[in-house]
Scaffold this motif. Structure first.
Motif, PDB file in Angstrom:
ATOM      1  N   ALA A 362      31.102  71.312  44.131  1.00 11.76           N
ATOM      2  CA  ALA A 362      31.087  70.739  42.779  1.00 11.76           C
ATOM      3  C   ALA A 362      32.411  70.902  42.044  1.00 11.76           C
ATOM      4  CB  ALA A 362      29.965  71.369  41.952  1.00 11.76           C
ATOM      5  N   VAL A 363      33.192  71.938  42.352  1.00  8.74           N
ATOM      6  CA  VAL A 363      34.439  72.152  41.620  1.00  8.74           C
ATOM      7  C   VAL A 363      35.426  71.019  41.890  1.00  8.74           C
ATOM      8  CG1 VAL A 363      36.450  73.648  41.333  1.00  8.74           C
ATOM      9  CG2 VAL A 363      34.167  74.654  41.549  1.00  8.74           C
ATOM     10  N   TYR A 364      35.669  70.723  43.161  1.00  5.72           N
ATOM     11  CA  TYR A 364      36.621  69.652  43.472  1.00  5.72           C
ATOM     12  C   TYR A 364      36.115  68.275  43.063  1.00  5.72           C
ATOM     13  CZ  TYR A 364      39.903  72.887  45.423  1.00  5.72           C
ATOM     14  OH  TYR A 364      40.826  73.904  45.546  1.00  5.72           O
ATOM     15  N   PRO A 365      34.823  67.981  43.213  1.00  4.12           N
ATOM     16  CA  PRO A 365      34.334  66.724  42.627  1.00  4.12           C
ATOM     17  C   PRO A 365      34.543  66.640  41.116  1.00  4.12           C
ATOM     18  CG  PRO A 365      32.799  67.474  44.285  1.00  4.12           C
ATOM     19  CD  PRO A 365      33.833  68.571  44.119  1.00  4.12           C
ATOM     20  N   TYR A 366      34.478  67.792  40.408  1.00  7.26           N
ATOM     21  CA  TYR A 366      34.769  67.764  38.981  1.00  7.26           C
ATOM     22  C   TYR A 366      36.233  67.387  38.748  1.00  7.26           C
ATOM     23  CZ  TYR A 366      35.276  69.013  34.106  1.00  7.26           C
ATOM     24  OH  TYR A 366      35.546  68.954  32.767  1.00  7.26           O
ATOM     25  N   PHE A 367      37.130  67.933  39.570  1.00  5.43           N
ATOM     26  CA  PHE A 367      38.546  67.592  39.421  1.00  5.43           C
ATOM     27  C   PHE A 367      38.780  66.104  39.676  1.00  5.43           C
ATOM     28  CE2 PHE A 367      39.822  72.138  40.960  1.00  5.43           C
ATOM     29  CZ  PHE A 367      39.386  72.661  39.766  1.00  5.43           C
ATOM     30  N   THR A 368      38.127  65.551  40.693  1.00  2.82           N
ATOM     31  CA  THR A 368      38.352  64.130  40.992  1.00  2.82           C
ATOM     32  C   THR A 368      37.874  63.246  39.855  1.00  2.82           C
ATOM     33  OG1 THR A 368      36.239  63.906  42.178  1.00  2.82           O
ATOM     34  CG2 THR A 368      38.187  64.487  43.482  1.00  2.82           C
ATOM     35  N   LEU A 369      36.858  63.699  39.142  1.00  2.00           N
ATOM     36  CA  LEU A 369      36.336  62.915  38.020  1.00  2.00           C
ATOM     37  C   LEU A 369      37.174  63.086  36.764  1.00  2.00           C
ATOM     38  CD1 LEU A 369      34.106  61.092  36.835  1.00  2.00           C
ATOM     39  CD2 LEU A 369      32.816  63.189  36.313  1.00  2.00           C
ATOM     40  N   MET A 370      37.459  64.324  36.398  1.00  6.26           N
ATOM     41  CA  MET A 370      38.080  64.603  35.107  1.00  6.26           C
ATOM     42  C   MET A 370      39.570  64.937  35.184  1.00  6.26           C
ATOM     43  SD  MET A 370      35.641  64.011  33.052  1.00  6.26           S
ATOM     44  CE  MET A 370      36.479  64.520  31.553  1.00  6.26           C
ATOM     45  N   HIS A 371      40.062  65.327  36.351  1.00  7.70           N
ATOM     46  CA  HIS A 371      41.458  65.752  36.474  1.00  7.70           C
ATOM     47  C   HIS A 371      42.090  65.193  37.744  1.00  7.70           C
ATOM     48  CE1 HIS A 371      41.016  68.571  33.113  1.00  7.70           C
ATOM     49  NE2 HIS A 371      39.835  68.867  33.631  1.00  7.70           N
ATOM     50  N   PRO A 372      42.155  63.863  37.894  1.00  5.95           N
ATOM     51  CA  PRO A 372      42.698  63.298  39.135  1.00  5.95           C
ATOM     52  C   PRO A 372      44.167  63.632  39.388  1.00  5.95           C
ATOM     53  CG  PRO A 372      42.292  61.588  37.483  1.00  5.95           C
ATOM     54  CD  PRO A 372      41.644  62.831  36.979  1.00  5.95           C
ATOM     55  N   THR A 373      44.970  63.789  38.333  1.00  6.79           N
ATOM     56  CA  THR A 373      46.375  64.167  38.553  1.00  6.79           C
ATOM     57  C   THR A 373      46.460  65.564  39.143  1.00  6.79           C
ATOM     58  OG1 THR A 373      47.145  62.748  36.748  1.00  6.79           O
ATOM     59  CG2 THR A 373      48.611  64.519  37.452  1.00  6.79           C
ATOM     60  N   LEU A 374      45.686  66.490  38.607  1.00  6.34           N
ATOM     61  CA  LEU A 374      45.620  67.823  39.184  1.00  6.34           C
ATOM     62  C   LEU A 374      45.170  67.736  40.636  1.00  6.34           C
ATOM     63  CD1 LEU A 374      45.498  71.010  38.876  1.00  6.34           C
ATOM     64  CD2 LEU A 374      43.076  70.666  38.356  1.00  6.34           C
ATOM     65  N   SER A 375      44.159  66.935  40.903  1.00  5.50           N
ATOM     66  CA  SER A 375      43.664  66.783  42.271  1.00  5.50           C
ATOM     67  C   SER A 375      44.766  66.296  43.196  1.00  5.50           C
ATOM     68  CB  SER A 375      42.481  65.815  42.286  1.00  5.50           C
ATOM     69  OG  SER A 375      41.948  65.685  43.585  1.00  5.50           O
ATOM     70  N   SER A 376      45.570  65.360  42.730  1.00  6.03           N
ATOM     71  CA  SER A 376      46.692  64.868  43.531  1.00  6.03           C
ATOM     72  C   SER A 376      47.683  65.979  43.842  1.00  6.03           C
ATOM     73  CB  SER A 376      47.401  63.732  42.788  1.00  6.03           C
ATOM     74  OG  SER A 376      48.551  63.313  43.486  1.00  6.03           O
ATOM     75  N   HIS A 377      47.982  66.797  42.847  1.00  2.77           N
ATOM     76  CA  HIS A 377      48.909  67.917  43.067  1.00  2.77           C
ATOM     77  C   HIS A 377      48.334  68.921  44.064  1.00  2.77           C
ATOM     78  CE1 HIS A 377      50.865  67.192  38.838  1.00  2.77           C
ATOM     79  NE2 HIS A 377      51.191  66.270  39.724  1.00  2.77           N
ATOM     80  N   ILE A 378      47.037  69.170  43.971  1.00  2.00           N
ATOM     81  CA  ILE A 378      46.396  70.087  44.916  1.00  2.00           C
ATOM     82  C   ILE A 378      46.490  69.536  46.331  1.00  2.00           C
ATOM     83  CG2 ILE A 378      44.185  71.098  45.618  1.00  2.00           C
ATOM     84  CD1 ILE A 378      43.466  71.252  42.626  1.00  2.00           C
ATOM     85  N   MET A 379      46.285  68.227  46.481  1.00  2.00           N
ATOM     86  CA  MET A 379      46.404  67.612  47.809  1.00  2.00           C
ATOM     87  C   MET A 379      47.819  67.763  48.355  1.00  2.00           C
ATOM     88  SD  MET A 379      43.388  66.637  48.517  1.00  2.00           S
ATOM     89  CE  MET A 379      42.584  67.769  47.381  1.00  2.00           C
ATOM     90  N   GLU A 380      48.824  67.576  47.490  1.00  2.00           N
ATOM     91  CA  GLU A 380      50.203  67.797  47.932  1.00  2.00           C
ATOM     92  C   GLU A 380      50.394  69.242  48.374  1.00  2.00           C
ATOM     93  OE1 GLU A 380      54.736  68.086  46.191  1.00  2.00           O
ATOM     94  OE2 GLU A 380      53.414  66.607  45.258  1.00  2.00           O
ATOM     95  N   GLY A 381      49.776  70.159  47.625  1.00  2.00           N
ATOM     96  CA  GLY A 381      49.852  71.563  48.008  1.00  2.00           C
ATOM     97  C   GLY A 381      49.226  71.829  49.369  1.00  2.00           C
ATOM     98  N   LEU A 382      48.142  71.123  49.695  1.00  2.00           N
ATOM     99  CA  LEU A 382      47.514  71.291  51.012  1.00  2.00           C
ATOM    100  C   LEU A 382      48.435  70.788  52.115  1.00  2.00           C
ATOM    101  CD1 LEU A 382      43.802  70.243  50.328  1.00  2.00           C
ATOM    102  CD2 LEU A 382      44.767  72.531  50.448  1.00  2.00           C
ATOM    103  N   ALA A 383      49.110  69.676  51.865  1.00  2.00           N
ATOM    104  CA  ALA A 383      50.070  69.176  52.850  1.00  2.00           C
ATOM    105  C   ALA A 383      51.201  70.181  53.042  1.00  2.00           C
ATOM    106  CB  ALA A 383      50.628  67.819  52.407  1.00  2.00           C
ATOM    107  N   ASN A 384      51.653  70.791  51.953  1.00  2.00           N
ATOM    108  CA  ASN A 384      52.693  71.813  52.070  1.00  2.00           C
ATOM    109  C   ASN A 384      52.200  73.016  52.860  1.00  2.00           C
ATOM    110  OD1 ASN A 384      54.610  70.337  50.635  1.00  2.00           O
ATOM    111  ND2 ASN A 384      53.966  71.163  48.659  1.00  2.00           N
ATOM    112  N   THR A 385      50.953  73.403  52.643  1.00  2.00           N
ATOM    113  CA  THR A 385      50.391  74.517  53.407  1.00  2.00           C
ATOM    114  C   THR A 385      50.394  74.209  54.896  1.00  2.00           C
ATOM    115  OG1 THR A 385      48.981  75.256  51.584  1.00  2.00           O
ATOM    116  CG2 THR A 385      48.306  75.901  53.794  1.00  2.00           C
ATOM    117  N   PHE A 386      50.013  72.999  55.251  1.00  2.00           N
ATOM    118  CA  PHE A 386      50.014  72.622  56.667  1.00  2.00           C
ATOM    119  C   PHE A 386      51.436  72.646  57.233  1.00  2.00           C
ATOM    120  CE2 PHE A 386      50.073  69.165  59.941  1.00  2.00           C
ATOM    121  CZ  PHE A 386      49.334  69.850  60.901  1.00  2.00           C
TER     122      PHE A 386
END
Length: 766
Positions: A362-386
């Motif tokens: 539920a936390v990440y679905p909340y971000f996709t609904l209300m905070h898509p820019t934050l979600s995009s940054h988190i996705m970039e962070g996941l790519a950096n982690t990889f």
């Protein structure tokens, strides 16, 4: 006389209207005042009412601050029933079970200097304690000092109000496991670093800090590994502290401006200059309040009780703490981060302190609904982690930690991309996802433990030495469905798409139709025996078959088919709430706290305090009996959540338990990430207005809502009758109005036909 009377009445009415307007405006501007960060702190190792601490922070801030009542290194750093404070520490702790890292503390004293953390601890009282996200205040009665904190993302301000004393002190404790302090009296400054951690860090890990004071020091000293040295201005060792002393007048306020960096002392100074600078304490506090109020105002609730408002906004606060920003802004205004995976300073975003096993729900679905820019940054962070570690994180704090099961990074990546969020390298992330599906990682929480069995047999056997095998099978199956959807969207080869479509049905391989439960299955195809559906652990993770049988998020209809039909599945759901709360804890050897939390909730085998079963109530929407879900949703919100220190019913787990409440109070819940649908439940308030990032507003109205009127009689979407048991993500993004007609009596006709049910893979597998 009459004219004078009219004039007086006019003035009184005008004054009243003006006062009302001011109060109304003040109420809207002060939503942060509803939040109680002490919710969840009435917990310990044996019973979790949240297992939280009061995080004095900004949303997703790199650093939090918290009063410290427990010993250095204890994961339960603040416990509500404690009566003494021994420090005010910078913390990065995501969970008491994971523990803290990069912590240091400040502590004021008067009179005889006391360094030992047990002896220096001062009595305090909750009666005069103020705890808000943007501000903390406590009175240390042993020293007659008031301590206050106001946060920024990477810094904070402290204000200490001292009595008249010829011997006032501030002690900076850099904690153990490697630390350094340096006192620069001419600059009224203390710098240093701390290295404490419980794993997940490279060899060169440091948290550098700088503290600037507004009062000259009359004396200084250091403490190093139990040796106190008066007049010393520097110490480096296993556990060091810095002590500064001065004379104070009655009521004199001493300020400390504090910042830190995982990159360097120079970056810590830059963080301090940027985020605090020459601000007054009150300016920092007010800016923090404004930041929280801006976020809270995007989810405006109306028509609830004061306690419901407090519970809701406290839950929203918890939902917006993790993952924390693990990046900084360098001297060239570029986003950079110290990598907790390879120890290098690299460009781009990084986030940490998160367990996806909890938060994908539920936390990440909340971000996709209300905070898509934050979600995009988190996705970039996941790519950096990889890029930096070769693996996607599943539990990071700050680097990879060997905790929990599943392959849920694929779930949150797929969900974000399928909902139209962009600005990150999806090709790199898809490469990482594919690697996970074929490989075990360097620890069991990374990659897929047991993957060769899973890919060959379609399940992980019970008897091959892979712990919690059935839980892993179920979570891999859901992740594979998410990958199937993402692969289709990306136009991947058909063979690849078909492979994941097949694996998305692997949940069927661990369902035993003879008992209608998920069950451990041996390598030869036989089911594990003897079998108790109430046995915790073993084939499952922190739960029993009562909880994991429902973990087919993407295909409830397929699960119903295994049961023999929707009615049979609904009967088993009914039974879960009615069954005696029996249990078998032999796998653990002791009654773990999650079991206790199920028992005291008095909801049968339903264990809302832990994540695997939290979505199960909404499955009635898929079975044509939505009114049953409406009943249990309201029961859960009313009984298991409150705005007090015992206000949660299990571990908060990076905001997931609160995110369930936030969504449920709004009237819907994201049962299956990747579907773009939210199952409809029973809204808690008469009205909620969502202000989306794209500027659109979506209103959720339930004018007849009350403690008795919990059932949906009729639903309209933008004025048209709406018979679906779900609402789409796209509908929210367009803006509009969803109106619920609420009644005391369940409507057993609305939403009962298959065309009203939310998505199930078995109905859409093309």
């Amino acid at each position: 006389m009459e004219m004078r009377l009219r004039f007086v009445v006019f003035v009184v009415v005008l004054f009243a209207l003006n006062t009302f307007g001011q109060q109304k405006g003040s109420q809207q501007a002060s939503l942060v005042e509803y939040v109680n960060p002490l919710v969840g702190t009435d917990s310990d190792h044996s019973l979790s009412n949240g297992n939280t601490y009061p995080a004095i922070a900004l949303p997703w801030g790199m650093n939090f601050w918290t009063p410290q009542t427990n010993k250095m290194g204890n994961g339960w750093g603040y416990m509500y029933h404690d009566v003494k404070i021994r420090g005010f520490k910078q913390t990065h702790q995501p969970s008491p079970w994971i523990n803290d890292y990069a912590a240091f503390s400040l502590f004021p004293e008067t009179g005889e200097l006391i360094v030992d953390e047990n002896r220096r601890a001062s009595w305090f009282s909750h009666k005069v304690e103020i705890s808000k996200p943007h501000y903390y205040r406590a009175y240390l009665s042993d020293y007659d000092v008031v301590a206050e904190i106001a946060p920024t993302e990477r810094a904070a301000q402290f204000r200490f109000t001292f009595p008249e004393s010829s011997s006032s002190h501030i002690l900076v404790d850099a904690f153990d496991k490697g630390s350094m302090v340096k006192i620069s009296p001419n600059e009224k400054k203390i710098t240093g670093y701390c290295r404490n951690n419980d794993g997940g860090v490279p060899e060169n890990f440091h948290n550098y800090f700088v503290i600037r004071f507004d009062k000259e020091f009359t004396e200084l000293a250091t403490w190093k590994d139990s040796v106190y040295t008066k007049g010393s201005n520097m110490a480096e060792g296993g556990h060091v502290m810095a002590i500064i002393s001065f004379k104070t007048k009655k009521g004199e306020q001493v300020h400390a401006r504090v910042a830190s960096s995982f990159i360097s002392l120079e970056q810590a100074e830059l963080n301090l200059s940027r985020e605090v600078g020459e601000q007054t304490f009150d300016q920092t506090r007010n800016k923090a309040a404004e930041t929280w109020n801006k976020e809270f105002a995007r989810v405006k609730v109306e028509g609830g009780t004061v306690d419901q408002n407090r519970t809701f906004y406290t839950a929203l606060y918890h939902t917006m703490l993790f993952p924390r920003k693990f990046y900084e802004i360098d001297a060239n205004d570029k986003v950079v981060h110290y990598s907790p995976y390879n120890g290098k300073v690299l460009p781009g975003y990084q986030f940490t302190d998160n367990g996806f096993w909890d938060t994908f729900r539920a936390v990440y679905p909340y971000f996709t609904l209300m905070h898509p820019t934050l979600s995009s940054h988190i996705m970039e962070g996941l790519a950096n982690t990889f890029n930096e570690s070769g693996w996607l994180p599943e539990w990071a704090s700050p680097g990879h930690r060997d905790c929990m099961v599943g392959s849920n990074s694929a779930v949150i990546i797929s969900d974000a991309y399928l909902k139209g969020i962009r600005g990150f390298d999806i090709s790199k992330l898809y490469e990482a996802i594919l690697k996970n599906t074929e490989n075990e990682g360097p620890m069991h929480s990374v990659g897929r433990f047991g993957v060769k069995y899973y890919n060959k047999l379609g399940y992980i056997p019970y008897n091959v030495g892979v712990n919690e095998n059935t839980a892993r099978t179920l979570e891999y199956s859901f992740a594979d469905w998410c990958i199937w959807k993402l692969a289709k969207d990306l136009g991947r080869p058909q063979e690849e798409i078909d492979r994941f479509a097949k694996r998305a049905l692997n949940y069927q391989n661990v369902f035993d139709k003879s008992v209608n439960f998920m069950r451990g299955r041996n390598e030869d195809g036989t089911f594990q025996s003897p079998f108790r559906p109430d046995k915790w652990g073993d084939a499952f993770t922190e739960g029993s078959s009562w909880h994991w049988t429902w973990c087919v998020f993407h295909d409830p209809q397929g699960l119903a088919n295994l049961f023999g039909g929707r009615q049979q599945m609904a009967d088993r759901l009914d039974e879960m709430f009615a069954a005696a709360p029996t249990f078998d804890y032999s796998y653990y050897g002791t009654q773990i706290h999650e079991i206790t939390e199920m028992l005291i909730a008095n909801m049968g085998q339903y264990a809302h305090g832990n994540e695997p079963v939290q979505h199960a109530i909404y499955l009635y929407d898929y079975l044509g009996q939505p009114w049953k879900g409406q009943y249990w949703i309201r029961q859960t919100m009313d009984k298991l959540y409150n705005p007090n220190p015992d206000g949660l019913c299990g571990d908060e787990d990076n905001g997931q338990t609160s995110a369930w409440y936030v969504f449920s109070a709004m009237g819907f819940y994201p049962v299956a990430s990747g579907t773009g649908e939210y199952a409809i439940g029973s809204p808690l308030f008469k009205k909620i207005t969502l202000t989306l990032e794209n500027g659109k507003k979506f209103e959720i109205e339930a004018p007849q809502n009350s403690a008795e009127n919990i059932y949906l009689n009729k639903v309209t979407l933008n004025g048209a009758v709406y018979d679906k048991n779900y609402i789409t993500h796209t509908a929210f993004l367009k803006g509009g109005k969803l109106q619920f007609d609420m009644t005391k009596v369940p409507n057993k006709f609305r939403g009962t036909l298959p065309e009203s049910f939310p998505y199930s893979f078995s109905n859409h597998a093309k």
